[in-house]
Design an enzyme around this catalytic site. Structure first.
Site, PDB file in Angstrom:
ATOM      1  N   SER A  43       7.527  -5.263   7.084  1.00  0.00           N
ATOM      2  CA  SER A  43       7.110  -6.238   8.106  1.00  0.00           C
ATOM      3  C   SER A  43       7.862  -7.554   7.989  1.00  0.00           C
ATOM      4  CB  SER A  43       5.597  -6.475   7.995  1.00  0.00           C
ATOM      5  OG  SER A  43       4.898  -5.262   8.098  1.00  0.00           O
TER       6      SER A  43
ATOM      7  N   ASP B 182       5.716  -2.990  11.391  1.00  0.00           N
ATOM      8  CA  ASP B 182       4.277  -2.749  11.499  1.00  0.00           C
ATOM      9  C   ASP B 182       3.812  -2.663  12.951  1.00  0.00           C
ATOM     10  OD1 ASP B 182       4.790  -5.409  11.939  1.00  0.00           O
ATOM     11  OD2 ASP B 182       3.132  -6.174  10.743  1.00  0.00           O
TER      12      ASP B 182
ATOM     13  N   ARG C 173       0.838  -1.191   0.000  1.00  0.00           N
ATOM     14  CA  ARG C 173       0.000   0.000   0.000  1.00  0.00           C
ATOM     15  C   ARG C 173       0.875   1.245   0.000  1.00  0.00           C
ATOM     16  NH1 ARG C 173      -4.403   0.862   4.706  1.00  0.00           N
ATOM     17  NH2 ARG C 173      -2.525   0.495   5.944  1.00  0.00           N
TER      18      ARG C 173
END
Length: 729
Positions: free
Chosen positions: A398, A452, A331
């Protein structure tokens, strides 16, 4: 004879003089008269029974059948004027439409039997048995020990043999349904159906002056009728209740036996509080050891310092780009931070081609840079910006990384299906920056690499000042928390009045790699681990994360099938793919965490949600017991995961040692699996006496990462003296 003629005749009979009875002198015996009367009645009954046959009975009922157009004429349906009129209408219609009502009862009975296949099968079997008895007796009578068995006795024996089977398949419930449905339909029709005849009948009945003898006989007949109806209803009710009780007891006993077998298989998954506290002690020890050394080969937890020392103060501002890479898509976000941490967010998701997940690392980062360019152009972000303006970008990554600064991070290993070459052991921040620089005109500077979990923590700490820990409970699991640098012997960075604490990325999913969780691991856990892409790694994660919960349930289901507890006959000890067997059940990863959550939350009486889910994955026509057992499996596996997650969160709260602490949590399990969240919260309350609060972090990987970059910018432009408020001890 028409109905009106019958009514007139009835009125005429009632107006005629009462019959004269001869008086018996006082003291005269009446035995002879009674005997004579009884003999006459017996003679009359026998003569009538001899005359009566099935054909005549059918003819009489056929003649009394009213036209169905009249029966269903909706124009005649009107409510009665009062209770008295309604009572007259009921009496008239029950007599007038008695044959029609009888046919309605037959239709309802047929419908009930047809819609209950097991009951239909038993009734057909009983009929077939009676037919065979008839054929056998037609050839030669049945004789047992020189005693001839009458055909009626044989029919009775067939019926007695079928009674237990009828009770087991719910004949009692069927009787109750037929009685209830019939009474309901007939009552409504008789009450609301109005015909001219019944109105004339009612008027004439009111004008009549019946004799006392007629009234007495009428009352006696009504009393006898009510008595017969009451006795019949009582007997049928008793039979129905008995059948229903036996049916429920049979089903309950069967279910208890099945649950006892299943309980033995599920018992290793049911953790006690003592076991949870042992998990807590082991996790705390491994965290302490991880803070002392970077020897990741011999330690379970890496405990990476993230070089994030402070949470937001509310004075952060500016525009930031965020790239969130953690799965098969990533994203890109544009975050505008205004005063007091008010934020506006705009983002877009880009799918990563599968070839890039396994290809060259440089091509992966070039693709990310290309998508960044498209995002900026599509949203016209460069407008009104000076020629030398550069966007600050926070890179949410992540995967396990060893950071040496906020802008330097070496990839330790790929997870989640990634296997790009020439990335492990290299600085991922530098690789992304080089890919951006290769695209002329793309003016972006990577200012922070953020895990994250750190983004989850930072997003909530802008609202809750006592938020000092962040947890991910989703496809994978991980956690971070603020730790005093005095408790981090391996820290080689700056130690001063500003840098007194740092967020530690625990990477706690790797707990158990060296055996500290073997005391709670089951054979199912070991089977899952051996068949995974990362054997002997991420042991703790494989027990609680959404990526593996469905697979644990699937392996238990396969075990139950092999033991002939579930879906008997569909799978043998050595399963093979057969046309009548569900191929999805033997495929790894075919059962998802969403299935576990939905089945666990299935509270429907017939477990219809579970049935639908099983059907959707290819398991057709599961029985109620199959669905019940699978729901128990899902509950047990989910509860174990929630308890282990609670034990891990409890360790974070204890290590922070604050009077009150907020833990930010994100991930599909905590966000969407409500029963998991409930079990986690309840277990945590028993394990931790301190005041704590669990909050859902919104857009942590975007907003939280942007806040990391914003805090770093603020500290560079206006260095601060460290505030000891809410400092972990």
């Amino acid at each position: 004879m028409s109905d009106m003629s019958a009514t007139k005749q009835l009125a005429g009979d009632m107006n005629s003089p009462a019959p004269q009875h001869s008086e018996v002198p006082l003291g005269t015996s009446t035995d002879n008269n009674v005997s004579s009367t009884n003999n006459n009645m017996s003679t009359w009954a026998m003569s009538n029974l001899q005359k009566l046959n099935v054909t005549e009975l059918y003819t009489q009922q056929r003649q009394s059948l009213r036209p169905w157009l009249d029966f269903f004429n909706t124009n005649q349906f009107k409510p009665p004027a009062n209770i008295k009129a309604g009572a007259r209408r009921l009496v008239f219609n029950v007599e007038h439409f008695q044959t029609n009502y009888f046919i309605v009862i037959i239709i309802l009975s047929i419908y009930c039997i047809i819609t209950t296949p097991a009951l239909l099968f038993i009734l057909l079997a009983m009929g077939a048995g009676c037919y065979l008895v008839s054929l056998k007796n037609h050839e030669s009578p049945l004789t047992i020990m020189n005693h001839q068995i009458a055909i009626s006795q044989q029919y009775l024996a067939v019926f007695c043999l079928c009674v237990p089977l009828l009770l087991m398949v719910g004949a009692g419930s069927a009787i109750f349904w037929i009685l209830g449905a019939s009474v309901f339909v007939i009552f409504l029709h008789a009450l609301f159906h109005q015909t001219p005849n019944q109105e004339a009948f009612g008027v004439q009945m009111e004008e009549m002056a019946p004799s006392s003898d007629y009234i007495l006989e009428f009352k006696i007949d009504v009393f006898k009728t009510l008595k017969i109806v009451g006795i019949t209803t009582g007997v049928l009710t008793a039979i129905g209740l008995g059948a229903y009780y036996i049916h429920r007891r049979t089903q309950s006993s069967k279910r208890v036996i099945l649950r006892d077998e299943v309980r033995n298989i599920l018992r290793p998954f049911q953790l006690t509080e003592e076991q949870l506290r042992r998990v807590m002690a082991n996790l705390n020890t491994e965290m302490t050891n991880g803070l002392k050394s970077d020897d990741t080969e011999n330690l379970d937890l890496a405990m990476f310092p993230t070089y994030v020392h402070h949470g937001p103060s509310g004075q952060e501002s500016g525009e930031y780009l965020v790239v969130d890479l953690g799965g098969s898509n990533f994203r890109v976000s544009h975050v505008s931070i205004e005063g007091r941490n008010r934020m506006r967010l705009n983002n877009k998701i880009f799918l990563i081609p599968h070839s890039l997940l396994l290809g060259e690392g440089e091509k992966l980062f070039d693709y990310i840079a290309e998508c960044l360019q498209r995002f900026i152009d599509d949203n016209k972000l460069s407008l009104l910006k000076s020629a030398n303006y550069k966007f600050d970008l926070a890179f949410t990554f992540s995967f396990p990384c060893k950071q040496t600064s906020l802008r330097e991070a070496t990839l330790v290993s790929w997870t989640k299906g990634f296997s790009c070459t020439s990335v492990v052991g290299n600085d991922v921040v530098l690789m992304l920056q080089q890919a951006i620089d290769r695209r002329k005109g793309l003016k972006i500077q990577v200012v922070a690499l953020v895990n994250d979990t750190v983004g989850t923590l930072m997003a909530c700490s802008s609202i809750y000042r006592d938020c000092k820990a962040g947890v991910i409970l989703g496809t994978g699991t991980n956690a971070c928390y603020f730790e005093n640098l005095d408790n981090v012997p391996k820290w080689t960075g700056v130690r001063d009045n500003i840098h007194k604490q740092v967020i530690i990325n625990t990477e706690w999913g790797a707990l158990g790699r060296h055996g500290c969780l073997d005391f709670i691991r089951t054979d199912i856990d070991r089977e899952l681990d051996e068949s995974s892409l990362t054997p002997h790694q991420q042991v703790f994660e494989k027990m609680i994360s959404a990526l593996y919960l469905g697979e644990i349930v699937r392996l238990i289901i396969v075990d139950l099938v092999q033991r002939s507890i579930l879906f008997p006959g569909r799978m043998q000890k050595s399963p093979s793919i057969r046309p009548d067997y569900n191929i999805f059940l033997i495929l790894r990863g075919s059962f998802y965490a969403k299935h576990v959550a939905d089945i666990e939350n299935d509270t429907t009486e017939d477990l219809s949600i579970t049935t639908t889910i099983l059907t959707s994955i290819g398991i057709h026509d599961p029985s109620y017991d199959d669905c019940y057992i699978i729901r128990e499996v899902c509950k047990t596996v989910s509860l174990r995961a929630a308890k282990l997650a609670a034990a891990a969160v409890a360790v974070l709260i204890n290590r922070l040692n604050m009077s009150s602490v907020t833990v930010a949590i994100d991930g599909t399990l905590f966000r969407h699996h409500q029963q998991f969240k409930h079990n986690l919260t309840r277990t945590l309350g028993r394990l931790v006496p301190r005041t704590h609060r669990l909050v859902l972090s919104e857009d942590g990987s975007s907003k939280g990462s942007a806040l990391v970059a914003a805090v770093d910018r603020r500290l560079k432009t206006a260095p601060m003296t460290y505030d000891k408020t809410n400092l972990p001890s």
